[in-house]
Motif scaffolding. Structure first.
Motif, PDB file in Angstrom:
ATOM      1  N   GLN A   1       0.776  -1.093  -0.121  1.00  0.00           N
ATOM      2  CA  GLN A   1      -0.040   0.060   0.125  1.00  0.00           C
ATOM      3  C   GLN A   1       0.810   1.368  -0.246  1.00  0.00           C
ATOM      4  OE1 GLN A   1      -2.976  -0.557   3.308  1.00  0.00           O
ATOM      5  NE2 GLN A   1      -4.390  -0.305   1.692  1.00  0.00           N
ATOM      6  N   ALA A   2       2.080   1.103   0.586  1.00  0.00           N
ATOM      7  CA  ALA A   2       2.985   2.257   0.794  1.00  0.00           C
ATOM      8  C   ALA A   2       3.734   2.399  -0.772  1.00  0.00           C
ATOM      9  CB  ALA A   2       3.979   2.171   1.829  1.00  0.00           C
ATOM     10  N   GLY A   3       3.452   1.639  -1.815  1.00  0.00           N
ATOM     11  CA  GLY A   3       4.127   1.881  -3.014  1.00  0.00           C
ATOM     12  C   GLY A   3       5.379   1.009  -3.358  1.00  0.00           C
ATOM     13  N   GLU A   4       5.576  -0.108  -2.444  1.00  0.00           N
ATOM     14  CA  GLU A   4       6.717  -0.964  -2.370  1.00  0.00           C
ATOM     15  C   GLU A   4       6.333  -2.082  -3.106  1.00  0.00           C
ATOM     16  OE1 GLU A   4       9.465  -1.298   0.881  1.00  0.00           O
ATOM     17  OE2 GLU A   4       8.429  -0.158   1.858  1.00  0.00           O
ATOM     18  N   ALA A   5       5.752  -2.297  -4.321  1.00  0.00           N
ATOM     19  CA  ALA A   5       5.211  -3.367  -5.225  1.00  0.00           C
ATOM     20  C   ALA A   5       6.207  -4.471  -5.390  1.00  0.00           C
ATOM     21  CB  ALA A   5       4.414  -2.917  -6.433  1.00  0.00           C
ATOM     22  N   ASP A   6       7.504  -4.083  -5.128  1.00  0.00           N
ATOM     23  CA  ASP A   6       8.470  -5.131  -5.871  1.00  0.00           C
ATOM     24  C   ASP A   6       8.725  -5.960  -4.628  1.00  0.00           C
ATOM     25  OD1 ASP A   6       8.642  -4.219  -8.358  1.00  0.00           O
ATOM     26  OD2 ASP A   6      10.172  -2.679  -8.080  1.00  0.00           O
ATOM     27  N   ALA A   7       8.373  -5.558  -3.516  1.00  0.00           N
ATOM     28  CA  ALA A   7       8.717  -6.511  -2.074  1.00  0.00           C
ATOM     29  C   ALA A   7       7.933  -7.642  -2.282  1.00  0.00           C
ATOM     30  CB  ALA A   7       8.378  -5.527  -0.910  1.00  0.00           C
ATOM     31  N   MET A   8       8.688  -8.871  -2.169  1.00  0.00           N
ATOM     32  CA  MET A   8       8.222 -10.099  -2.141  1.00  0.00           C
ATOM     33  C   MET A   8       8.873 -10.879  -1.288  1.00  0.00           C
ATOM     34  SD  MET A   8       5.638 -10.415  -4.518  1.00  0.00           S
ATOM     35  CE  MET A   8       4.984  -9.157  -5.157  1.00  0.00           C
ATOM     36  N   PRO A   9       8.155 -12.114  -0.874  1.00  0.00           N
ATOM     37  CA  PRO A   9       8.654 -12.847   0.202  1.00  0.00           C
ATOM     38  C   PRO A   9       9.948 -13.731  -0.316  1.00  0.00           C
ATOM     39  CG  PRO A   9       6.076 -13.103   0.252  1.00  0.00           C
ATOM     40  CD  PRO A   9       6.730 -12.232  -0.874  1.00  0.00           C
ATOM     41  N   VAL A  10      10.910 -13.925   0.490  1.00  0.00           N
ATOM     42  CA  VAL A  10      12.128 -14.687   0.238  1.00  0.00           C
ATOM     43  C   VAL A  10      11.771 -15.931  -0.703  1.00  0.00           C
ATOM     44  CG1 VAL A  10      14.088 -15.798   0.798  1.00  0.00           C
ATOM     45  CG2 VAL A  10      13.623 -13.762   1.808  1.00  0.00           C
ATOM     46  N   GLY A  11      12.262 -16.309  -1.642  1.00  0.00           N
ATOM     47  CA  GLY A  11      12.016 -17.521  -2.383  1.00  0.00           C
ATOM     48  C   GLY A  11      10.663 -17.497  -3.459  1.00  0.00           C
ATOM     49  N   TYR A  12      10.051 -16.473  -3.540  1.00  0.00           N
ATOM     50  CA  TYR A  12       8.855 -16.542  -4.390  1.00  0.00           C
ATOM     51  C   TYR A  12       9.291 -16.398  -5.585  1.00  0.00           C
ATOM     52  CZ  TYR A  12       4.141 -15.374  -5.910  1.00  0.00           C
ATOM     53  OH  TYR A  12       2.942 -15.435  -6.480  1.00  0.00           O
ATOM     54  N   SER A  13       8.809 -17.227  -6.488  1.00  0.00           N
ATOM     55  CA  SER A  13       9.041 -17.163  -7.978  1.00  0.00           C
ATOM     56  C   SER A  13       8.290 -16.101  -8.629  1.00  0.00           C
ATOM     57  CB  SER A  13       9.091 -18.605  -8.670  1.00  0.00           C
ATOM     58  OG  SER A  13       9.024 -18.548  -9.896  1.00  0.00           O
TER      59      SER A  13
ATOM     60  N   GLU B   1       0.097  -4.999  -6.762  1.00  0.00           N
ATOM     61  CA  GLU B   1      -0.470  -3.968  -7.650  1.00  0.00           C
ATOM     62  C   GLU B   1      -2.013  -3.574  -7.302  1.00  0.00           C
ATOM     63  OE1 GLU B   1      -0.192  -5.197 -11.832  1.00  0.00           O
ATOM     64  OE2 GLU B   1       2.168  -5.059 -11.626  1.00  0.00           O
ATOM     65  N   LEU B   2      -2.740  -4.425  -6.973  1.00  0.00           N
ATOM     66  CA  LEU B   2      -3.988  -4.124  -6.359  1.00  0.00           C
ATOM     67  C   LEU B   2      -4.151  -3.449  -5.211  1.00  0.00           C
ATOM     68  CD1 LEU B   2      -7.413  -4.342  -6.706  1.00  0.00           C
ATOM     69  CD2 LEU B   2      -7.038  -6.810  -5.397  1.00  0.00           C
ATOM     70  N   VAL B   3      -3.475  -4.008  -4.242  1.00  0.00           N
ATOM     71  CA  VAL B   3      -3.339  -3.368  -2.872  1.00  0.00           C
ATOM     72  C   VAL B   3      -2.917  -1.927  -2.919  1.00  0.00           C
ATOM     73  CG1 VAL B   3      -2.165  -3.233  -0.628  1.00  0.00           C
ATOM     74  CG2 VAL B   3      -3.499  -5.319  -1.635  1.00  0.00           C
ATOM     75  N   GLY B   4      -1.737  -1.817  -3.794  1.00  0.00           N
ATOM     76  CA  GLY B   4      -1.079  -0.650  -4.141  1.00  0.00           C
ATOM     77  C   GLY B   4      -1.955   0.587  -4.712  1.00  0.00           C
ATOM     78  N   ARG B   5      -3.273   0.062  -5.351  1.00  0.00           N
ATOM     79  CA  ARG B   5      -4.045   1.151  -5.940  1.00  0.00           C
ATOM     80  C   ARG B   5      -5.408   1.432  -4.870  1.00  0.00           C
ATOM     81  NH1 ARG B   5      -3.886  -2.516 -10.525  1.00  0.00           N
ATOM     82  NH2 ARG B   5      -5.624  -3.396  -9.802  1.00  0.00           N
ATOM     83  N   ARG B   6      -5.259   0.705  -4.008  1.00  0.00           N
ATOM     84  CA  ARG B   6      -6.662   0.847  -3.119  1.00  0.00           C
ATOM     85  C   ARG B   6      -6.030   1.265  -1.747  1.00  0.00           C
ATOM     86  NH1 ARG B   6     -11.092  -1.796  -4.347  1.00  0.00           N
ATOM     87  NH2 ARG B   6     -12.096  -0.738  -2.617  1.00  0.00           N
ATOM     88  N   PRO B   7      -5.720   2.369  -1.420  1.00  0.00           N
ATOM     89  CA  PRO B   7      -5.466   3.112  -0.218  1.00  0.00           C
ATOM     90  C   PRO B   7      -6.773   3.046   0.708  1.00  0.00           C
ATOM     91  CG  PRO B   7      -5.806   4.719  -1.723  1.00  0.00           C
ATOM     92  CD  PRO B   7      -5.712   3.452  -2.373  1.00  0.00           C
ATOM     93  N   ASP B   8      -7.940   2.978   0.386  1.00  0.00           N
ATOM     94  CA  ASP B   8      -9.199   2.747   1.213  1.00  0.00           C
ATOM     95  C   ASP B   8      -9.446   1.431   1.738  1.00  0.00           C
ATOM     96  OD1 ASP B   8      -9.748   1.944  -1.843  1.00  0.00           O
ATOM     97  OD2 ASP B   8     -11.340   1.076  -0.824  1.00  0.00           O
ATOM     98  N   LEU B   9      -8.656   0.506   1.493  1.00  0.00           N
ATOM     99  CA  LEU B   9      -8.878  -0.905   1.925  1.00  0.00           C
ATOM    100  C   LEU B   9      -7.744  -0.903   3.406  1.00  0.00           C
ATOM    101  CD1 LEU B   9      -8.559  -3.386  -0.937  1.00  0.00           C
ATOM    102  CD2 LEU B   9     -10.586  -2.698   0.173  1.00  0.00           C
ATOM    103  N   SER B  10      -8.428  -1.507   4.333  1.00  0.00           N
ATOM    104  CA  SER B  10      -7.733  -1.372   5.513  1.00  0.00           C
ATOM    105  C   SER B  10      -7.259  -2.880   5.999  1.00  0.00           C
ATOM    106  CB  SER B  10      -8.597  -1.065   6.939  1.00  0.00           C
ATOM    107  OG  SER B  10      -8.885   0.515   6.651  1.00  0.00           O
ATOM    108  N   PHE B  11      -6.196  -3.041   6.302  1.00  0.00           N
ATOM    109  CA  PHE B  11      -5.723  -4.393   6.587  1.00  0.00           C
ATOM    110  C   PHE B  11      -5.038  -4.327   8.121  1.00  0.00           C
ATOM    111  CE2 PHE B  11      -4.952  -4.001   2.226  1.00  0.00           C
ATOM    112  CZ  PHE B  11      -5.314  -5.046   1.593  1.00  0.00           C
ATOM    113  N   ALA B  12      -5.559  -5.254   9.139  1.00  0.00           N
ATOM    114  CA  ALA B  12      -5.276  -4.928  10.627  1.00  0.00           C
ATOM    115  C   ALA B  12      -5.188  -6.447  10.982  1.00  0.00           C
ATOM    116  CB  ALA B  12      -6.454  -4.357  11.096  1.00  0.00           C
ATOM    117  N   HIS B  13      -4.454  -6.572  12.140  1.00  0.00           N
ATOM    118  CA  HIS B  13      -4.082  -7.682  12.782  1.00  0.00           C
ATOM    119  C   HIS B  13      -5.044  -8.093  13.819  1.00  0.00           C
ATOM    120  CE1 HIS B  13      -1.865 -10.010  16.146  1.00  0.00           C
ATOM    121  NE2 HIS B  13      -1.480 -10.580  14.987  1.00  0.00           N
ATOM    122  N   VAL B  14      -5.368  -9.347  13.922  1.00  0.00           N
ATOM    123  CA  VAL B  14      -6.090  -9.872  14.974  1.00  0.00           C
ATOM    124  C   VAL B  14      -5.580 -11.335  15.527  1.00  0.00           C
ATOM    125  CG1 VAL B  14      -7.641 -11.344  13.097  1.00  0.00           C
ATOM    126  CG2 VAL B  14      -8.522 -10.939  15.308  1.00  0.00           C
ATOM    127  N   LYS B  15      -5.708 -11.301  16.843  1.00  0.00           N
ATOM    128  CA  LYS B  15      -4.856 -12.390  17.411  1.00  0.00           C
ATOM    129  C   LYS B  15      -5.426 -13.813  17.046  1.00  0.00           C
ATOM    130  CE  LYS B  15      -2.691 -13.897  21.813  1.00  0.00           C
ATOM    131  NZ  LYS B  15      -2.707 -13.939  23.375  1.00  0.00           N
TER     132      LYS B  15
END
Length: 271
Positions: free
Chosen positions: A179-191, A208-222
């Motif tokens: 969402q902050a624009g780091e679309a190239d950041a990927m988990p280690v080993g992801y092809s 790419e989708l998440v980067g275009r949608r700042p209105d979506l909220s992603f939050a943590h739940v235990k």
């Protein structure tokens, strides 16, 4: 060949052959297509050969299956995007903004992902290992993110203001980075190689989708804390994973599970 039999037989193959057999797994299922049946027969014979320690024969049979599959590729059935999705209709009148939860489950070589939305929508999908899957802890992380993609891809456009809850802090960090624009950041080993079913790898599309949608909220739940939506998503992902090794009717169980947890969720929200 039942799913559990296929998974057990895979353990008899050395790593390179194991990965090739996984890629041909779809052909091992019952089908009316004669070409697919012939490919599936070759795969099953390869696994039988491995059972009797005939690795060279297993390799030759997989060679044959891959050659036949390459010629038959144009006729392979395409995945149904609605498969594994459903809705509990009595929650359809829920007003926005919506709240959703996603989760993933992995054990051995079998996995499952799931999501549930406060308006009754839900989905679950089984996953097995494939040639493009990374190994170790990254696999769990990647499937947590795939569960988010599974949720968002259920909509032509995800509802404005939707909140998505995850119990994985690692997955949440990637979503916030995207969402902050780091679309190239990927988990280690992801092809990042192109997939046969899509022009883009799942996580590239999701970033790419998440980067275009700042209105979506992603939050943590235990996790495993009694949160109704998280428990529902967890239950769906476990159900999907178990389906790879067991035979049962998924839809009525998933429907009942979602309905029960959504009832708890809406009761809590209303009180």
């Amino acid at each position: 060949m039942r799913p559990d039999e296929f998974l057990r037989a895979l353990d008899l193959l050395p790593t390179p052959l194991h990965e090739r057999a996984v890629a041909l797994r779809a052909y091992a299922r019952v089908t009316r297509c004669e070409d697919c049946q012939r490919i599936g027969d070759a795969v099953r014979l390869a696994l039988t050969a491995a059972h009797y320690d005939e690795v060279a024969s297993a390799r030759q049979l997989l060679d044959t299956a891959e050659q036949q599959a390459a010629r038959h590729e144009v006729h392979r059935p395409q995945p149904n995007p609605e498969r594994g999705r459903g809705r509990v209709g009595r929650w359809a009148g829920t007003s926005a903004p919506l709240v959703a939860a996603t989760d993933a489950s992995w054990k051995g070589r079998a996995g499952g992902i799931g999501y549930v939305v406060s308006d009754g929508h839900y989905g679950l999908r089984s996953r097995g290992t494939g040639r493009l899957d990374p190994t170790g802890a990254s696999r769990v992380l990647i499937n947590e993110l795939r569960a988010v993609d599974f949720l968002l891809s259920a909509y032509d456009r995800a509802p404005t203001g939707m909140t998505v809850l995850l119990d994985s802090l690692a997955a949440l960090r990637y979503l916030h980075r995207w969402q902050a624009g780091e679309a190239d950041a990927m988990p280690v080993g992801y092809s990042l190689r192109p997939r046969s079913s899509s022009a883009q790898p799942t996580l590239v599309r999701l970033a790419e989708l998440v980067g275009r949608r700042p209105d979506l909220s992603f939050a943590h739940v235990k996790g495993h804390s009694g949160h109704a939506l998280n428990e529902a998503a967890d239950g769906l992902s476990h159900m999907a994973r178990r389906r790879l090794g067991e035979s049962f009717d998924v839809r009525p169980r998933a429907h009942a599970l979602v309905d029960a947890f959504l009832r708890d969720w809406h009761t809590t929200v209303a009180s």
